[in-house]
Structures are given as structure tokens and as C-alpha cells.
Design an enzyme around this catalytic site. Structure first.
Site, PDB file in Angstrom:
ATOM      1  N   CYS A 186      -9.818  -8.613   9.624  1.00 17.40           N
ATOM      2  CA  CYS A 186      -9.972  -9.778  10.497  1.00 17.40           C
ATOM      3  C   CYS A 186     -10.689  -9.291  11.749  1.00 17.40           C
ATOM      4  CB  CYS A 186      -8.631 -10.462  10.802  1.00 17.40           C
ATOM      5  SG  CYS A 186      -7.513  -9.584  11.906  1.00 17.40           S
ATOM      6  N   HIS A 198       1.624  10.218   3.570  1.00 19.09           N
ATOM      7  CA  HIS A 198       3.008  10.296   4.047  1.00 19.09           C
ATOM      8  C   HIS A 198       3.765   8.977   3.950  1.00 19.09           C
ATOM      9  CE1 HIS A 198       2.327  14.075   6.759  1.00 19.09           C
ATOM     10  NE2 HIS A 198       1.696  14.171   5.590  1.00 19.09           N
TER      11      HIS A 198
END
Length: 162
Positions: free
Chosen positions: A67, A100
Site C-alpha cells: 500500500c 527467525h
């Protein structure tokens, strides 16, 4: 490793979306364009939902969502349990978020970054692999527990009372 990647944007991210789609194709990935189709103003939560549905149904492996600033679609996408959307402006976060945190949606700000940086971020995102290290899996399990707890509590809130 090639994968199937969805890409969606609102009107403010439309121009960058075209560049991201093309770049993913150059890298050999198959892409699914979830809209928007032009720069006519639209509501960004609709595209966050389309991406979430594609990822959660496992129709695609990962997604890129764009966006104007990246903030709106990031907030909207993260409302869906199981979506881990990260707004990234640097390549370290784009790959480390996957490694992670098992980020499955890369969020970009179409009015914030240029094409060259977008290419770097997308490349880092799709090139990263999820860590299976115990410490990362333990943290992800805690996030899943929070999602489950919040889902149950939201059904108990006064807004949902009969």
C-alpha cells in the site's frame, strides 16, 4: 528454490506491484496477482484479506502486500491468525523475518521505497528459509498461543454478547 507467491496492492501500491510481479517472474517463481487492477482508489483491507486467504489456504507459499506506506496493509493482514506480515525497508529484516519469525507476508510501502530497493527486499524474502532452531520455534509457539487466547477472548467480549 522456486515457489508460488501472491502479490496484491491497493491503488497506492499499484505501480510497484507491477514491478514486483515482473521481478518474481524473472526469478523463476510463479505469481498470482490478487489485485488491484489500476489506480482507482480502493480499500486496502480487502487486499490484505485476499492475501491472507491465499496464504492460509496454502494456495501460495508466501505473499507480498503493498500500500502507500505499508502500514495499513500490515495492520490489516496481521489481524488474521497465522499471518505473519512484516513491513520491511532493509534486506536484513526481509530475510531475518522469514528465518527467525517465519514471516509469510512481506509488506512494502509503494510511496516509501523505490523499485531497486523493492527488488532487493523481495529477493531476500523469497530467498530466505525458515529456521527450525528450538529457540525460534519456542517463540513462534508463544505467538500461536497468544493468537489462540485472543481469538477465544474476543468471542467472550461484550460486543459479542447476546
Amino acid at each position: 528454490m522456486t515457489m508460488h507467491v501472491a502479490v496484491a496492492s491497493d491503488h497506492a501500491g499499484f505501480l510497484l506491484k507491477g514491478k514486483v510481479l515482473a521481478y518474481l517472474g524473472e526469478l523463476g517463481h510463479t505469481v498470482e496477482d490478487l489485485g488491484t487492477r489500476d489506480t482507482t482508489p480502493v480499500d486496502y483491507p480487502d487486499f490484505a484479506e485476499a492475501v491472507a486467504e491465499a496464504v492460509l489456504s496454502e494456495r501460495v507459499e508466501r505473499a507480498v502486500l503493498i500500500c502507500g506506506s505499508g502500514v495499513g496493509v500490515s495492520v490489516a493482514a496481521n489481524k488474521f491468525p497465522g499471518i505473519r506480515a512484516g513491513l520491511c525497508h532493509d534486506t536484513y529484516s526481509a530475510h531475518q523475518g522469514v528465518e527467525h519469525d517465519h514471516m509469510n507476508v512481506l509488506v512494502l510501502g509503494g510511496r516509501v521505497i523505490g523499485e531497486a530497493l523493492a527488488r532487493e527486499l523481495v529477493g531476500a524474502f523469497v530467498g530466505a528459509e525458515q529456521s527450525q532452531e528450538e529457540r525460534h520455534l519456542r517463540r513462534l509457539a508463544k505467538i500461536a498461543a497468544v493468537e489462540a487466547k485472543c481469538s477465544v477472548e474476543s468471542f467472550r467480549s461484550p460486543a459479542h454478547a447476546d
